[in-house]
Design a protein around this motif. Structure first.
Motif, PDB file in Angstrom:
ATOM      1  N   VAL A  38      -7.234   4.625  11.295  1.00 26.41           N
ATOM      2  CA  VAL A  38      -7.586   3.725  10.317  1.00 26.41           C
ATOM      3  C   VAL A  38      -7.364   4.068   8.940  1.00 26.41           C
ATOM      4  CG1 VAL A  38      -8.890   1.341   9.623  1.00 26.41           C
ATOM      5  CG2 VAL A  38      -8.907   2.499  12.137  1.00 26.41           C
ATOM      6  N   PRO A  39      -6.681   4.038   8.200  1.00 22.77           N
ATOM      7  CA  PRO A  39      -6.671   4.573   6.407  1.00 22.77           C
ATOM      8  C   PRO A  39      -8.150   4.208   5.812  1.00 22.77           C
ATOM      9  CG  PRO A  39      -5.190   3.786   6.953  1.00 22.77           C
ATOM     10  CD  PRO A  39      -5.781   3.087   7.595  1.00 22.77           C
ATOM     11  N   HIS A  40      -8.920   5.337   4.979  1.00 18.18           N
ATOM     12  CA  HIS A  40     -10.048   4.389   5.195  1.00 18.18           C
ATOM     13  C   HIS A  40     -10.499   3.369   3.699  1.00 18.18           C
ATOM     14  CE1 HIS A  40     -14.450   4.585   3.528  1.00 18.18           C
ATOM     15  NE2 HIS A  40     -14.491   4.896   2.299  1.00 18.18           N
ATOM     16  N   ASP A  41      -9.207   4.026   2.508  1.00 15.17           N
ATOM     17  CA  ASP A  41      -9.207   2.871   1.081  1.00 15.17           C
ATOM     18  C   ASP A  41      -8.343   1.608   2.060  1.00 15.17           C
ATOM     19  OD1 ASP A  41      -6.090   4.062   3.175  1.00 15.17           O
ATOM     20  OD2 ASP A  41      -5.348   3.472   0.925  1.00 15.17           O
ATOM     21  N   ARG A  42      -7.722   1.151   3.420  1.00  6.47           N
ATOM     22  CA  ARG A  42      -7.309   0.293   3.821  1.00  6.47           C
ATOM     23  C   ARG A  42      -8.961  -0.945   3.462  1.00  6.47           C
ATOM     24  NH1 ARG A  42      -1.969  -1.129   4.488  1.00  6.47           N
ATOM     25  NH2 ARG A  42      -0.720   0.706   3.022  1.00  6.47           N
ATOM     26  N   LEU A  43      -9.973  -0.198   3.770  1.00  5.64           N
ATOM     27  CA  LEU A  43     -10.802  -0.834   4.838  1.00  5.64           C
ATOM     28  C   LEU A  43     -11.597  -1.326   2.904  1.00  5.64           C
ATOM     29  CD1 LEU A  43     -12.415   1.452   7.458  1.00  5.64           C
ATOM     30  CD2 LEU A  43     -11.044  -1.048   7.558  1.00  5.64           C
ATOM     31  N   VAL A  44     -11.738  -0.272   1.759  1.00  2.00           N
ATOM     32  CA  VAL A  44     -12.356  -0.267   1.195  1.00  2.00           C
ATOM     33  C   VAL A  44     -11.855  -1.674   0.047  1.00  2.00           C
ATOM     34  CG1 VAL A  44     -12.675   0.619  -1.345  1.00  2.00           C
ATOM     35  CG2 VAL A  44     -13.065   2.334   0.573  1.00  2.00           C
ATOM     36  N   ARG A  45     -10.395  -1.719   0.329  1.00  2.00           N
ATOM     37  CA  ARG A  45      -9.870  -2.501  -0.194  1.00  2.00           C
ATOM     38  C   ARG A  45     -10.074  -3.551   0.359  1.00  2.00           C
ATOM     39  NH1 ARG A  45      -4.886   0.767  -1.096  1.00  2.00           N
ATOM     40  NH2 ARG A  45      -3.951  -0.542   0.647  1.00  2.00           N
ATOM     41  N   PHE A  46      -9.627  -4.260   1.827  1.00  2.00           N
ATOM     42  CA  PHE A  46     -10.257  -5.151   2.450  1.00  2.00           C
ATOM     43  C   PHE A  46     -11.909  -5.690   2.289  1.00  2.00           C
ATOM     44  CE2 PHE A  46     -12.480  -7.275   6.225  1.00  2.00           C
ATOM     45  CZ  PHE A  46     -11.645  -8.839   6.866  1.00  2.00           C
ATOM     46  N   ASN A  47     -12.898  -4.887   2.077  1.00  2.00           N
ATOM     47  CA  ASN A  47     -14.154  -5.392   1.438  1.00  2.00           C
ATOM     48  C   ASN A  47     -13.794  -6.055   0.981  1.00  2.00           C
ATOM     49  OD1 ASN A  47     -17.091  -5.212   2.237  1.00  2.00           O
ATOM     50  ND2 ASN A  47     -16.724  -3.921   0.333  1.00  2.00           N
ATOM     51  N   GLN A  48     -13.628  -4.697  -0.023  1.00  2.00           N
ATOM     52  CA  GLN A  48     -13.437  -5.448  -1.871  1.00  2.00           C
ATOM     53  C   GLN A  48     -13.227  -7.355  -2.170  1.00  2.00           C
ATOM     54  OE1 GLN A  48     -10.801  -2.744  -3.933  1.00  2.00           O
ATOM     55  NE2 GLN A  48     -12.511  -1.540  -4.451  1.00  2.00           N
ATOM     56  N   ARG A  49     -11.943  -7.808  -1.222  1.00  2.00           N
ATOM     57  CA  ARG A  49     -11.348  -8.535  -1.639  1.00  2.00           C
ATOM     58  C   ARG A  49     -12.283  -9.996  -0.680  1.00  2.00           C
ATOM     59  NH1 ARG A  49      -6.883  -6.689   0.988  1.00  2.00           N
ATOM     60  NH2 ARG A  49      -6.963  -7.003   3.121  1.00  2.00           N
ATOM     61  N   LYS A  50     -12.692  -9.638   0.667  1.00  2.00           N
ATOM     62  CA  LYS A  50     -14.077 -10.322   0.784  1.00  2.00           C
ATOM     63  C   LYS A  50     -15.035 -10.622   0.869  1.00  2.00           C
ATOM     64  CE  LYS A  50     -10.253 -10.857   4.032  1.00  2.00           C
ATOM     65  NZ  LYS A  50     -10.116 -12.576   4.025  1.00  2.00           N
ATOM     66  N   GLY A  51     -15.638  -9.167  -0.410  1.00  2.00           N
ATOM     67  CA  GLY A  51     -16.987  -9.372  -0.917  1.00  2.00           C
ATOM     68  C   GLY A  51     -17.670  -9.527  -0.658  1.00  2.00           C
ATOM     69  N   TYR A  52     -18.056  -7.985   0.849  1.00  2.00           N
ATOM     70  CA  TYR A  52     -19.401  -7.913   1.809  1.00  2.00           C
ATOM     71  C   TYR A  52     -20.360  -6.905   0.994  1.00  2.00           C
ATOM     72  CZ  TYR A  52     -16.328  -9.639   5.346  1.00  2.00           C
ATOM     73  OH  TYR A  52     -14.988  -9.863   6.228  1.00  2.00           O
TER      74      TYR A  52
END
Length: 618
Positions: free
Chosen positions: A398-412
């Motif tokens: 799992v690429p860490h940057d993909r998780l960072v972008r997912f979190n930014q979109r969702k606003g957790y």
């Protein structure tokens, strides 16, 4: 269910296609209303069913009369495709992707054409092609790589610049004519390609490309890149060399030496010479320690080469077992073929040759190799021994940057500091709706990355932030502390929200990473990110439409058409409870023309699902 005649015609197409014969009679099949009914069933439940094109027309109001009108225009050659409405969709990297939205009638025509093209080309498509095909998905592509790409040394990543916008119409038509012997059908597809597009109320002609968003565009793209699949298959046949890798001489000598010394130990022990036997055993242990540090095969054997490839639409990756010079030569040949045969350009910035142990990105995963991760058992004489395989094993991470972008979109919240935030726009919804919304987001992400090596470990930080954000949102709603909310939701199996339905208590569990192993295998549906979804429309809508009876007033005297309820996208900026209500009403209803007009004018009292079922039964 299709009638026997049309069914037999459709079933004969794959057989003829595999035999290499050109297919004719497609125009006659396009005149069969039942093909159009199946085409409508394919696209009616899509999210874009109520998205208008340049004419404002949607699938709402679909009727048998509309089918007859389109068939008549196609039969006499008067049907003309309208320009697609172009919109720009934001990409994760901040850029935009053009999306073309056809009119409702054009969508129907494209869906009918797609059904016939699938019959022709699916039997001959490469098994290494996974994009936009029934029964295939990102997961099938990734599983193929994970299970079969053992020993890869180099990864070749070729990025095609603007693939969908740069498909050459002349080449595509030539490719279609190789398999299709029906000029009217070819002209119909040509009309789709040259329809143009509208942007800012200005018409623009299309001289190349097939618009993303078109129903038929994915299979046309696969037909175009099927040539690349065949080229890579031929290249693979020329490139592959040798049946197996050469053995590591030192490893082999140590193994034979250990085997002979074990036989000597047995003889010494039988003669009662235990001290000498222990000395030989000590030497065996030294040799075993040395052998454990080396591979059993020569991983750089120049007489053993393999080329592997996998494609998902225009994203494709090539694995090379060989030297770096071999990998560079493969990349040069592929780039040259794309430029001169398909008139496509590879991006020099994004296309690269990567060492497999360093990894590269493919379909949102990091594809990387790990050396010496497998121990196999082999038989040597009378003994079964364990040996390390030199082959590099593929890991999906799992690429860490993909998780960072997912979190930014969702606003957790802040993923780096693990500081969660509540989402204020959800607090007007019920506890159940909030949990369902959060669950859908994390379950979709976890289901997509379930193939990753140690997936739970990779997602643990994001999941912790997600759960804390959920608890903070509920705490903000209930005016309680996070710990109080956690105690309220706590059950023996984890957190869950309880509610009552018809007097019976039920519960919905808050998603936990341990649930990954219990998630259903979505197959091709894994490509669709999960959203809060509650009900779907009925599948028997065509039977109800052919009954020619209004499901509101019961009249059989007026023409009937299908009413599509309002789309979820139309209420995406409203509170969640309104989105839930829209999802529950998202179904197709057969209404007579007067009732349908009255409904759109707001003069018809809406019926709930129970009333509709009662009227249908009556």
């Amino acid at each position: 269910m299709l009638p026997d005649t049309l069914q037999r015609r459709l079933e004969s197409i794959p057989i003829l296609s595999r035999q290499g014969k050109r297919i004719n009679g497609l125009s006659r099949m396009m005149a069969d209303p039942l093909l159009w009914e199946q085409a409508y069933a394919e696209i009616a439940s899509n999210r874009g069913a109520l998205t208008p094109g340049v004419t404002g027309e949607t699938l709402d109001g679909f009727s048998l009369e509309r089918i007859e009108r389109i068939i008549g225009q196609i039969t006499n050659g008067s049907y003309r495709f309208a320009p697609v409405r172009r919109v720009l969709i934001p990409k994760a990297n901040g850029k935009t992707r053009p999306l073309g939205i056809p009119t409702a009638s054009d969508k129907l025509v494209q869906a009918a054409v797609k059904l016939l093209l699938e019959r022709i080309y699916e039997p001959v498509f490469s098994p290494r092609s996974h994009g936009f095909r029934r029964g295939r998905s990102c997961h099938t592509a990734l599983e193929h790589i994970k299970d079969t790409w053992t020993g890869v040394k180099w990864l070749v990543d070729v990025d095609v610049v603007g693939f969908f916008d740069n498909i050459d119409h002349g080449i595509l038509i030539d490719l279609l004519e190789r398999k299709i012997d029906d000029k009217r059908f070819i002209r119909l597809i040509e009309g789709m390609l040259k329809a143009g597009y509208m942007k800012d109320w200005s018409f623009n002609a299309t001289y190349s490309g097939t618009p993303q968003g078109g129903v038929v565009s994915p299979i046309l793209a696969n037909i175009y890149l099927h040539e690349l699949d065949q080229f890579l298959t031929e290249m693979k046949a020329r490139f592959d060399r040798g049946k197996r890798r050469a053995e590591n001489p030192r490893y082999r000598n140590l193994t034979i030496g250990m085997y002979k010394r074990r036989l000597r130990v047995e003889r010494l022990l039988s003669e009662g010479r235990e001290a000498e036997a222990q000395a030989v055993l000590a030497k065996i242990r030294e040799m075993e320690t040395e052998r454990s540090t080396m591979p059993s095969k020569n991983g750089l054997d120049p007489n053993f080469k393999r080329l592997l490839f996998c494609r998902y639409a225009d994203d494709f990756i090539i694995g090379v077992i060989g030297s770096k010079a071999d990998a560079r030569e493969v990349m040069a040949q592929v780039t040259d073929y794309l430029r001169h045969r398909l008139r496509l350009e590879a991006s020099p910035e994004k296309s690269k040759v990567s060492k497999a142990s360093k990894g590269t990105m493919f379909l949102g995963y990091t594809v990387i190799t790990v050396t010496g991760s497998r121990v196999r058992r082999t038989k040597l004489g009378r003994r079964v021994v364990r040996s390390r395989d030199c082959a590099d094993r593929i890991h999906l991470r799992v690429p860490h940057d993909r998780l960072v972008r997912f979190n930014q979109r969702k606003g957790y919240g802040d993923l780096g500091r693990l500081k969660a935030m509540h989402r204020r726009y959800l607090v007007d919804s019920s506890m159940l709706e909030i949990v369902l919304a959060y669950n859908a987001e994390m379950r979709g992400l976890a289901n997509y990355y379930r193939l990753a090596y140690v997936a739970k470990f990779s997602l643990r930080k994001l999941w912790f932030l997600w759960e804390t954000s959920l608890l903070k949102t509920l705490a903000f709603k209930l005016r309680l502390s996070v710990n109080q909310v956690a105690r309220r939701l706590k059950t023996r199996d984890g957190l869950a929200v309880r509610f009552k339905v018809d007097g019976k208590e039920r519960s919905v569990a808050v998603f936990n990473l341990k649930h990954i192993d219990r998630l259903p295998n979505l197959g091709p549906n894994v490509d669709r990110w999960a959203v809060p979804h509650f009900t779907k429309g009925r599948s028997d809508v065509m039977d109800r439409l052919r009954a020619k009876q209004c499901e509101y007033c019961g009249s059989t005297e007026n023409p009937c058409e299908v009413h599509h309820s309002r789309r979820l996208a139309d209420v995406k900026d409203t509170p969640l409870w309104k989105q839930v209500a829209a999802a529950r009403r998202r179904k197709r209803v057969v209404l007579c023309l007067p009732c349908h007009k009255a409904l759109h004018a707001g003069q018809l009292k809406p019926l709930d699902s129970g009333d509709m079922q009662a009227r249908r039964a009556g």
